[in-house]
Design a protein around this motif. Structure first.
Motif, short mmCIF file in Angstrom:
data_model
loop_
_atom_site.label_atom_id
_atom_site.label_comp_id
_atom_site.label_asym_id
_atom_site.label_seq_id
_atom_site.Cartn_x
_atom_site.Cartn_y
_atom_site.Cartn_z
N VAL A 14 0.84 -1.20 0.00
CA VAL A 14 0.00 0.00 0.00
C VAL A 14 0.88 1.25 0.00
CG1 VAL A 14 -1.65 1.36 1.33
CG2 VAL A 14 -1.96 -1.12 1.11
N LYS A 15 1.85 1.30 0.91
CA LYS A 15 2.74 2.46 1.01
C LYS A 15 3.53 2.66 -0.28
CE LYS A 15 3.26 2.09 6.03
NZ LYS A 15 4.20 1.80 7.15
N ALA A 16 4.06 1.57 -0.83
CA ALA A 16 4.85 1.67 -2.05
C ALA A 16 4.01 2.21 -3.20
CB ALA A 16 5.44 0.31 -2.40
N THR A 17 2.77 1.74 -3.31
CA THR A 17 1.89 2.20 -4.39
C THR A 17 1.54 3.68 -4.22
OG1 THR A 17 0.95 -0.03 -4.50
CG2 THR A 17 -0.26 1.73 -5.62
N THR A 27 -1.63 11.88 3.27
CA THR A 27 -2.62 10.97 2.70
C THR A 27 -2.21 9.52 2.93
OG1 THR A 27 -3.20 12.60 1.00
CG2 THR A 27 -3.82 10.31 0.58
N GLU A 28 -0.92 9.25 2.84
CA GLU A 28 -0.43 7.90 3.09
C GLU A 28 -0.80 7.43 4.50
OE1 GLU A 28 3.89 5.93 3.96
OE2 GLU A 28 3.73 7.10 2.10
N LYS A 29 -0.57 8.28 5.48
CA LYS A 29 -0.90 7.92 6.87
C LYS A 29 -2.40 7.70 7.02
CE LYS A 29 3.01 10.33 9.00
NZ LYS A 29 3.42 11.46 9.89
N THR A 30 -3.19 8.57 6.40
CA THR A 30 -4.65 8.46 6.52
C THR A 30 -5.17 7.19 5.88
OG1 THR A 30 -4.85 10.88 6.51
CG2 THR A 30 -6.83 9.61 6.00
N TYR A 31 -4.73 6.90 4.65
CA TYR A 31 -5.20 5.71 3.95
C TYR A 31 -4.78 4.44 4.69
CZ TYR A 31 -6.99 7.96 -0.30
OH TYR A 31 -7.74 8.68 -1.19
#
Length: 321
Positions: A14-17, A27-31
């Protein structure tokens, strides 16, 4: 010995994408939060074995039992759709009709010019300047924190907001009364840069892959933050960099200033941006111009401010008077 490497874990994928698609760290932290929440809600089941019915149940739970705001429910839905579409690359299936969190219609809190001046008088240094720019240029708190030296054009009296909400750039007003303070901030940025160059060359954070394309960009004055953090930090890619001041520090200072100013109603950093819009409209500025300065996608968003102006909007007075 098995030489085959293990496939990456789901959250690492998920993080890599997200990073490949250049989503912000925020947004990364939220998702990631909502995806983990979704997995835990269904008893640590892998999302690949779930689908539309499980997403429906999760969204129902958020609205009916947790009473989340409409924006929060939409945020959770966006995170899960991203997971299935871009990470798992499998169809989500029909979610069906689910209970929508109600989006209450609330008018924004705005301050008069005199009240804003009272708030600003309670602040000093960088906090005073950032609050002044939120009111004088209509900046969001994140946009004020992310200003760099090259975003300032003194001759044209223009301030450029880069990668604002929706990853859009825009220009807005540079208040003349802020120019001296900004020049002082630039001088301080130069001094800080000189000290960092003498003590190990800690660069500032740069957008996207710019640090690979221009390795020395983070060491130039143009890319320095106007409001840097007090100390360097680690970023997800393992580098030590200098980030901008954290928004929470600014929000705390502004809230304290508003309490000290004895305002009749509570406010926040966004109240200063709201007040910028209403002041321009009350002075006859065209609503399309205000829309562009604020960076609103639709003029309907800007029109909310016409409802809080009362008799001051465009000189309209009650027929009773």
């Amino acid at each position: 010995m098995d030489t085959h490497s293990k496939p990456p874990k789901l959250m690492d994928r998920v993080k890599a994408t997200l990073r490949v698609k250049r989503y912000s760290l925020r947004t990364e932290k939220t998702y990631c939060y909502w995806i983990r929440f979704f997995i835990r809600f269904h008893g640590i089941r892998h999302p690949a074995g779930m689908g539309g019915s499980e997403v429906h149940a999760f969204l129902e739970h958020l609205a009916v039992e947790r009473h989340v705001a409409a924006a929060t429910q939409n945020q959770a839905l966006n995170a899960i759709v991203f997971l299935y579409r871009h990470v798992l690359e499998q169809p989500l299936g029909d979610i069906g009709e689910f209970s929508r969190a109600k989006r209450p219609r609330r008018l924004p809190v705005v301050l008069s010019h005199e009240e804003v001046i009272r708030v600003l008088s309670q602040l000093s240094g960088p906090m005073h300047l950032m609050a002044a720019l939120m009111y004088g240029a209509g900046l969001r708190v994140t946009e004020a924190c992310r200003l760099r030296v090259w975003d300032i054009e003194f001759e044209r009296q223009v301030l450029t907001v880069r990668s604002g909400k929706g990853d859009k750039d825009r220009t807005t007003l540079l208040p003349p009364s802020c120019m001296v303070s900004i020049q002082q901030r630039i001088a301080e940025a130069q001094n800080l840069l000189n000290r960092r160059l003498e003590n190990g060359q800690v660069p500032v954070t740069l957008p996207h892959a710019l640090d690979r394309k221009y390795p020395n960009a983070g060491l130039s004055l143009a890319w320095q933050w106007l409001f840097p953090s007090s100390k360097p930090c680690f970023v997800p890619f393992g580098k030590v960099v200098l980030h901008h001041i954290h928004t929470s520090a600014v929000q705390k200072s502004v809230r304290q200033a508003m309490r000290a100013a004895n305002l009749p109603r509570p406010g926040s950093c966004h109240t200063l941006r709201h007040s910028f819009a209403t002041q321009l409209l009350s002075r006859g500025t065209d609503i399309r111009t205000v829309q562009e300065l604020l960076g609103h996608k639709s003029v309907e968003t800007t029109q909310i401010y016409t409802h809080v102006l009362g008799s001051g909007f465009a000189g309209v007075r009650s027929p009773l008077e």
